[in-house]
Design a protein around this motif. Structure first.
Motif, PDB file in Angstrom:
ATOM      1  N   CYS A 275      48.170  49.520  44.554  1.00  0.00           N
ATOM      2  CA  CYS A 275      48.367  48.066  44.556  1.00  0.00           C
ATOM      3  C   CYS A 275      49.149  47.592  43.340  1.00  0.00           C
ATOM      4  N   THR A 276      49.252  48.424  42.301  1.00  0.00           N
ATOM      5  CA  THR A 276      49.955  48.157  41.032  1.00  0.00           C
ATOM      6  C   THR A 276      49.370  46.989  40.251  1.00  0.00           C
ATOM      7  N   GLN A 277      48.145  46.586  40.567  1.00  0.00           N
ATOM      8  CA  GLN A 277      47.518  45.505  39.795  1.00  0.00           C
ATOM      9  C   GLN A 277      47.335  45.917  38.335  1.00  0.00           C
ATOM     10  N   CYS A 278      47.068  47.193  38.086  1.00  0.00           N
ATOM     11  CA  CYS A 278      46.891  47.676  36.719  1.00  0.00           C
ATOM     12  C   CYS A 278      48.180  47.550  35.917  1.00  0.00           C
ATOM     13  N   VAL A 279      49.313  47.660  36.606  1.00  0.00           N
ATOM     14  CA  VAL A 279      50.604  47.522  35.937  1.00  0.00           C
ATOM     15  C   VAL A 279      50.916  46.051  35.686  1.00  0.00           C
ATOM     16  N   GLN A 280      50.584  45.207  36.646  1.00  0.00           N
ATOM     17  CA  GLN A 280      50.931  43.794  36.556  1.00  0.00           C
ATOM     18  C   GLN A 280      50.187  43.067  35.439  1.00  0.00           C
ATOM     19  N   VAL A 281      48.976  43.511  35.096  1.00  0.00           N
ATOM     20  CA  VAL A 281      48.211  42.829  34.041  1.00  0.00           C
ATOM     21  C   VAL A 281      48.453  43.436  32.668  1.00  0.00           C
ATOM     22  N   CYS A 282      49.141  44.571  32.599  1.00  0.00           N
ATOM     23  CA  CYS A 282      49.316  45.265  31.316  1.00  0.00           C
ATOM     24  C   CYS A 282      50.217  44.468  30.381  1.00  0.00           C
ATOM     25  N   PRO A 283      49.743  44.109  29.184  1.00  0.00           N
ATOM     26  CA  PRO A 283      50.561  43.325  28.253  1.00  0.00           C
ATOM     27  C   PRO A 283      51.688  44.115  27.603  1.00  0.00           C
ATOM     28  N   THR A 284      51.680  45.444  27.761  1.00  0.00           N
ATOM     29  CA  THR A 284      52.776  46.257  27.212  1.00  0.00           C
ATOM     30  C   THR A 284      53.647  46.857  28.308  1.00  0.00           C
TER      31      THR A 284
END
Length: 471
Positions: A275-284
């Motif tokens: 789902c790439t949610q982990c990528v979308q919330v990553c501040p870096t």
């Protein structure tokens, strides 16, 4: 075979460059989605406490001393209300060594948890500046749309409001940062007296404000990946037993799209629904599923995002979690290794020595030396006198009356001028004569021992030499 090598190269391309720099070396702006979840809640609580401490600490006094003052220019160092004089440099050095070992210990054990939970840059970025950005420009996709829009009244208003607020808050942070260097009293004079009397101070204030505005408005995560030396050190300090934010690739792979009522095990799919949610919330801007990376600050945003998706798809939480690489690979619990235990032992010893040194140090540090170039005198038959200079450092927060006595011989001490009274946190100097009987002076140089007393209590003993004729 050629196709496999090409795919493998694409999958590992993230290790060849930063996530926020494209192939042409241009900046890739990170539009981080607003994080939500249990860990984010507790991280916000921790950040709020740290911000309260940051803004309150310059005004906190312990026995009249600031809680923290780091004025290296004027050699004024105060830690937890304890002032470090140049004579206490060994204690300050010991404190810094203890801090370095503490950082190494925590990095080896818990990875970059400081970066994600305690670093001022992260705390202010996530709890203040990015929240203002969400409020003014909206969430990540709204920010993207706004930046793509042509300039108009609405866009100009939002951008102007955001940057005005950013600079205003940066100015406030810069002022408080300055207080940690010059002290709150000096800062109050800086802002209340004529600007012409404080050109250097006002210049420093503007420099700090401009630097913070630049960091929080544009540079942002680049501080963590390019400037901060601690981020670069993590590759050296981390090992397979370090507790970091990691993706459980054994459970998550192979990735596959989620379909309702699908048996993912029979379909040959792992828990990751891609789902790439982990990528979308990553501040870096990284993909934590690629493994440990330089840019990861252990902020736990990806954990909350992944847990929310696992809950929505009726799967167990913890696909992304705090764990060690070894525990993921072997399916075991996190264990403390020998290196962590060794660092802990060294840290406890250092802290013990430092605590003892602080509590056992003398409230007054005295130096007694014979006046240079002065010979002995015979004030009367059977008596010999020497002239001495005494220098006293009062490390306490109260004025101390000082009395000198000769401990090693029978003799008299005559203070030249007024009695010795050293003001708090100052250096006092005086001159005195020591008069001994001639029969007690048996060589050209006789060792004598002085006692420094305050309010009837012996606080220090000092040995010096007495020059006289050799009988």
């Amino acid at each position: 075979m050629v196709q496999f090598k090409k795919e493998e190269k694409e999958n590992t391309d993230f290790r060849d460059r930063l996530a926020t720099i494209d192939e042409k070396g241009r900046r890739v702006w990170v539009y981080a989605k607003r994080p939500k979840g249990q860990l984010t809640f507790w991280r916000n609580i921790v950040g709020l406490v740290l911000m309260i401490f940051f803004f309150a600490a310059p005004f906190i006094r312990i026995h009249g001393e600031p809680l923290l003052l780091l004025n290296f220019i004027e050699r004024e160092i105060v830690l937890l209300g304890v002032r470090f004089w140049p004579q206490d440099f060994h204690l300050f050095f010991l404190a810094m060594i203890s801090l370095m070992v503490f950082i190494i210990l925590f990095t080896v054990t818990f990875g970059r948890i400081w970066c994600g939970w305690g670093c001022p840059q992260t705390v202010f970025m996530e709890l203040v500046f990015r929240r203002l950005e969400y409020w003014i420009e909206g969430d990540a996709h709204h920010q993207k749309q706004l930046n793509k829009q042509p300039w108009g009244a609405g866009k100009i208003f939002r951008k102007s409001l955001k940057h005005l607020l950013f600079f205003g808050i940066s100015f406030i942070i810069g002022n408080y940062f300055l207080m940690y260097i010059i002290g709150s009293e000096a800062w109050q004079k800086l802002v209340t007296e004529s600007p012409s009397e404080h050109i250097a101070g006002l210049g420093s204030m503007l420099v700090f404000s401009g630097a913070f505005y630049f960091i929080f408005s544009w540079f942002r995560e680049q501080v963590c990946t390019i400037v901060c030396p601690y981020g670069r050190l993590q590759g050296v300090l981390l090992d397979r037993n370090s507790i970091i934010i990691t993706y459980d690739y054994k459970r998550g792979e192979p990735r596959g799209t989620f379909f309702k009522a699908e048996d993912r095990e029979k379909a040959g799919k792992g828990s990751c629904i891609n789902c790439t949610q982990c990528v979308q919330v990553c501040p870096t801007g990284i993909d934590i599923r690629n493994g440990t990376q330089l840019e990861c600050i252990n902020c736990a945003c990806c954990i909350d995002a992944c847990n929310a998706m696992m809950e929505a798809t009726n799967q167990p939480k913890g696909l992304i979690r705090y764990a060690s690489e070894k525990s993921i690979a072997e399916g075991t619990k996190v264990k403390f290794n020998a290196r962590t235990i060794a660092y802990s032992a060294v840290l406890i010893i250092l802290l013990g020595v430092f605590t003892y040194s602080i509590t056992a140090r003398s409230p007054i540090e005295a130096t007694i030396l014979r006046a240079p170039g002065m010979l002995y005198q015979e004030p009367e038959p059977g008596k010999i006198s020497n002239l001495y200079n005494i220098k006293l450092v009062n490390k306490t927060n109260q004025d101390l009356p000082v009395k000198l006595e000769i401990l090693s011989h029978k003799g008299d001490i005559t203070i030249i001028g007024n009695d010795i009274n050293v003001k708090k946190q100052t250096v006092g100097e005086s001159v005195f004569f020591l008069i001994l009987n001639s029969e007690d002076v048996t060589s050209d140089k006789t060792a004598v021992r002085f006692g420094v007393f305050s309010e009837g209590k012996l606080i220090e003993e000092i040995t010096s030499t007495f020059v006289g004729k050799n009988n």
